[in-house]
Design a protein around this motif. Structure first.
Motif: not given
Length: 132
Positions: A12, A32, A80, A84-85
């Motif tokens: 992600g 992140k 992730y 999608k997150w």
């Protein structure tokens, strides 16, 4: 004949970097951490109120109302999964409310940021574009 596919970010990471809100009022940087992805406000079109930095006046926690909006983490704990997150939290400094959130990147590079209460269907989306 064979095709060479472009390198895709793993886990992600394609959302990492700076994004601008649809109305151009703010830029956010997605980063992140070990615990997931988060977004922080890195630029505001109007960073000041009455000559002083814009503060988090609407926060329900009175002890946080003096923190500046610039630098504030507004999205935390995204993970992730399946393109999608998901399972994140979105803080809206304009209302002082916190919502569940999920993000989805479309094929044109536009990031849909959806805040909701309960289920995503009962929410609202805003769209961010990557800063070049």
């Amino acid at each position: 004949m064979f095709f060479i596919w472009p390198m895709m970010a793993q886990d992600g990471e394609e959302i990492l970097g700076e994004w601008v809100t649809s109305d151009g009022s703010a830029k956010l940087e997605i980063e992140k951490e070990e615990d997931g992805f988060f977004a922080r406000v890195v630029w505001l079109a109007n960073p000041n109120e009455n000559g002083a930095p814009k503060l988090d006046h609407q926060n329900a926690d009175r002890s946080l109302r003096r923190r500046p909006i610039l630098g504030l983490k507004i999205i935390e704990d995204l993970h992730y999964k399946d393109g999608k997150w998901v399972n994140g939290e979105l803080y809206d400094p304009e209302s002082g409310e916190t919502y569940s959130c999920q993000l989805k990147l479309d094929d044109k590079g536009v990031l849909e940021v959806r805040g909701y209460l309960g289920m995503p269907v009962f929410g609202r989306s805003v769209f961010w574009k990557r800063v070049n």
